[in-house]
Design a protein around this motif. Structure first.
Motif, PDB file in Angstrom:
ATOM      1  N   GLY A 120       0.906  -1.246   0.001  1.00 37.28           N
ATOM      2  CA  GLY A 120       0.143  -0.025  -0.124  1.00 37.28           C
ATOM      3  C   GLY A 120       0.570   1.155   0.158  1.00 37.28           C
ATOM      4  N   HIS A 121       1.957   1.188  -0.111  1.00 38.17           N
ATOM      5  CA  HIS A 121       3.138   2.280  -0.033  1.00 38.17           C
ATOM      6  C   HIS A 121       3.253   2.957  -1.553  1.00 38.17           C
ATOM      7  CE1 HIS A 121       3.595   1.511   4.038  1.00 38.17           C
ATOM      8  NE2 HIS A 121       3.882   0.196   3.706  1.00 38.17           N
ATOM      9  N   LYS A 122       3.579   4.010  -1.663  1.00 39.24           N
ATOM     10  CA  LYS A 122       4.031   4.719  -2.917  1.00 39.24           C
ATOM     11  C   LYS A 122       5.442   4.868  -3.014  1.00 39.24           C
ATOM     12  CE  LYS A 122      -0.507   6.742  -3.658  1.00 39.24           C
ATOM     13  NZ  LYS A 122      -0.967   5.949  -4.827  1.00 39.24           N
ATOM     14  N   TYR A 123       6.107   4.528  -4.127  1.00 34.08           N
ATOM     15  CA  TYR A 123       7.453   5.135  -4.265  1.00 34.08           C
ATOM     16  C   TYR A 123       7.915   5.608  -5.511  1.00 34.08           C
ATOM     17  CZ  TYR A 123       7.778   1.035  -7.622  1.00 34.08           C
ATOM     18  OH  TYR A 123       7.514   0.179  -8.714  1.00 34.08           O
ATOM     19  N   PHE A 124       8.874   6.331  -5.795  1.00 35.34           N
ATOM     20  CA  PHE A 124       9.535   6.992  -7.073  1.00 35.34           C
ATOM     21  C   PHE A 124      11.075   6.950  -6.846  1.00 35.34           C
ATOM     22  CE2 PHE A 124      10.528  10.695  -9.671  1.00 35.34           C
ATOM     23  CZ  PHE A 124       9.606  10.324 -10.825  1.00 35.34           C
ATOM     24  N   ILE A 125      11.404   6.579  -8.293  1.00 39.42           N
ATOM     25  CA  ILE A 125      12.803   6.490  -8.419  1.00 39.42           C
ATOM     26  C   ILE A 125      13.342   7.695  -9.120  1.00 39.42           C
ATOM     27  CG2 ILE A 125      14.409   4.825  -9.646  1.00 39.42           C
ATOM     28  CD1 ILE A 125      12.489   2.602  -9.205  1.00 39.42           C
ATOM     29  N   THR A 126      14.607   8.220  -8.817  1.00 39.49           N
ATOM     30  CA  THR A 126      15.451   9.207  -9.519  1.00 39.49           C
ATOM     31  C   THR A 126      16.857   8.215  -9.698  1.00 39.49           C
ATOM     32  OG1 THR A 126      16.198   9.822  -7.254  1.00 39.49           O
ATOM     33  CG2 THR A 126      14.413  11.139  -8.427  1.00 39.49           C
ATOM     34  N   ALA A 127      17.458   8.869 -11.046  1.00 41.83           N
ATOM     35  CA  ALA A 127      18.535   8.019 -11.511  1.00 41.83           C
ATOM     36  C   ALA A 127      19.550   8.985 -12.435  1.00 41.83           C
ATOM     37  CB  ALA A 127      18.202   6.781 -12.175  1.00 41.83           C
ATOM     38  N   ARG A 128      20.546   8.514 -12.337  1.00 40.36           N
ATOM     39  CA  ARG A 128      21.651   9.107 -13.350  1.00 40.36           C
ATOM     40  C   ARG A 128      21.727   8.118 -14.398  1.00 40.36           C
ATOM     41  NH1 ARG A 128      20.944  10.341  -8.890  1.00 40.36           N
ATOM     42  NH2 ARG A 128      22.330   9.107  -7.988  1.00 40.36           N
ATOM     43  N   ASP A 129      22.263   8.638 -15.851  1.00 42.00           N
ATOM     44  CA  ASP A 129      22.391   7.453 -16.762  1.00 42.00           C
ATOM     45  C   ASP A 129      23.943   7.073 -16.776  1.00 42.00           C
ATOM     46  OD1 ASP A 129      22.301   6.190 -19.421  1.00 42.00           O
ATOM     47  OD2 ASP A 129      22.171   8.031 -20.527  1.00 42.00           O
ATOM     48  N   LYS A 130      24.000   5.985 -16.369  1.00 35.81           N
ATOM     49  CA  LYS A 130      25.293   5.307 -15.939  1.00 35.81           C
ATOM     50  C   LYS A 130      25.221   3.776 -16.302  1.00 35.81           C
ATOM     51  CE  LYS A 130      28.739   4.002 -12.741  1.00 35.81           C
ATOM     52  NZ  LYS A 130      29.256   3.946 -11.090  1.00 35.81           N
TER      53      LYS A 130
END
Length: 360
Positions: free
Chosen positions: A27-37
């Motif tokens: 029931g939790h929400k997540y979001f992802i941030t990243a670099r182009d590696k």
């Protein structure tokens, strides 16, 4: 709960993917941030993750300093939009610093002892640093230990089932032997001054091993002309299938050496600093650690030949890997509990250091 996960490296996707899926199901929400590696974005796409990429990863010192300001600015904008309750990463400077700006907790999964500069920069802004019991540094009051490795979070038998169709892609018969060689770039802050396996010994390794098995090479940098014919060309998400069925891994990647330990594939790891987890895996007879000295490079090649000459070597290593699995916990299960119950989970672990045992 709203969880922001920052990805530093392709291996981080594997580390967090099962935990994120389970947290979503809870029931939790997540979001992802990243670099182009390297293959980071390819893997995120393969697993159908929603994410924001902040541009190319910087490999030199000047670029890293510039990147800190650039990525922090971009991260802050995303944080303002997503409004997370907690941030998680594997030693992300950006997640740590931005978490302090918005007064939200940051939990770091750390497994690299020689990431001195990175740890120094992110530790002041981080609330908890989760490390293996095999981690060979003391990081102070923020450190909490558990009996496992990052690689168990995705290669534990509960989460990984090998797909034998990879052998057809590799054009290898099930009874044939093949070896994977892994060479890394030196763009990480803890690797910049390092040279790795010499050009001559890379060629020598291929020549020696080719007498006993088919050779495939996975390399972060462009391969030497003499070795291009051995280049491994597969989709990134199939790498663990390749390692599972391989007769042996030889190379400069601590992560892949540990992955092989979890999978029951013999591994030889060549690196001056080593890692606490590969040292621990050597105690189980699953990984052989060598330095980058020329003498040790020679010894590592000799060890590889010795392993390739052993009858039923994989059967012996599969038995050893079963012993390891009996001793270690389900790292994904532990992470999900720790994140969901934070900060109570941190207080429990501080009070009872062996509480992790219930996550076996």
């Amino acid at each position: 709960m709203r969880i922001l996960c920052d990805i530093n490296h392709p291996a981080d996707i594997h580390l967090f993917k099962n935990a994120l899926w389970r947290l979503r199901d809870n029931g939790h929400k997540y979001f992802i941030t990243a670099r182009d590696k390297e293959v980071t974005l390819q893997l995120l796409d393969e697993y159908n993750f929603s994410y924001v990429a902040f541009g190319k990863h910087y490999s030199n010192i000047t670029g890293k300093i510039y990147g800190m300001f650039k990525f922090n600015t971009l991260m802050y904008k995303e944080v303002q939009r997503f409004k997370p309750d907690i941030l998680i990463s594997s030693g992300s400077i950006y997640a740590a610093q931005v978490s302090a700006l918005i007064h939200k907790p940051h939990i770091s999964m750390e497994d690299t002892e020689n990431s001195y500069e990175q740890i120094i920069i992110y530790r002041p802004f981080t609330d908890v640093i989760l490390t293996s019991t095999s981690f060979e540094r003391e990081l102070g009051k923020k450190q909490i230990r558990y009996n496992g490795y990052h690689e168990l979070a995705y290669l534990h038998p509960r989460y990984f089932t090998p797909d034998q169709s990879i052998l057809k892609i590799l054009r290898v018969h099930p009874q044939d032997h093949y070896v994977v060689l892994r060479f890394v770039s030196r763009g990480s802050t803890h690797d910049i001054a390092r040279k790795g396996i010499s050009r001559e010994n890379k060629i020598k390794t291929v020549e020696k091993f080719s007498r006993y098995a088919k050779v495939f090479i996975s390399s972060e940098d462009p391969l030497l002309y003499e070795l291009k014919q051995y280049q491994l060309t597969i989709e990134p998400h199939r790498m663990h299938d390749v390692l599972y069925y391989a007769t042996m891994l030889y190379g400069e990647s601590a992560t892949m050496a540990s992955e092989c330990a979890i999978l029951g594939t013999p591994a030889i790891f060549v690196d001056d600093d080593g890692r606490g987890y590969t040292n621990d895996e050597e105690r189980y007879g699953l990984v052989y650690n060598f330095t980058e000295s020329i003498d040790d490079q020679e010894r590592s090649i000799k060890k590889g030949v010795e392993l390739l000459q052993q009858p039923r070597v994989k059967a012996k290593f599969r038995e050893r890997h079963r012993n390891l699995l009996k001793d270690k916990i389900d790292v994904t299960k532990f992470m999900v509990w720790f994140i969901e119950k934070y900060p109570e989970s941190a207080a429990i672990m501080k009070k009872s250091a062996f509480y992790y045992k219930q996550f076996a």
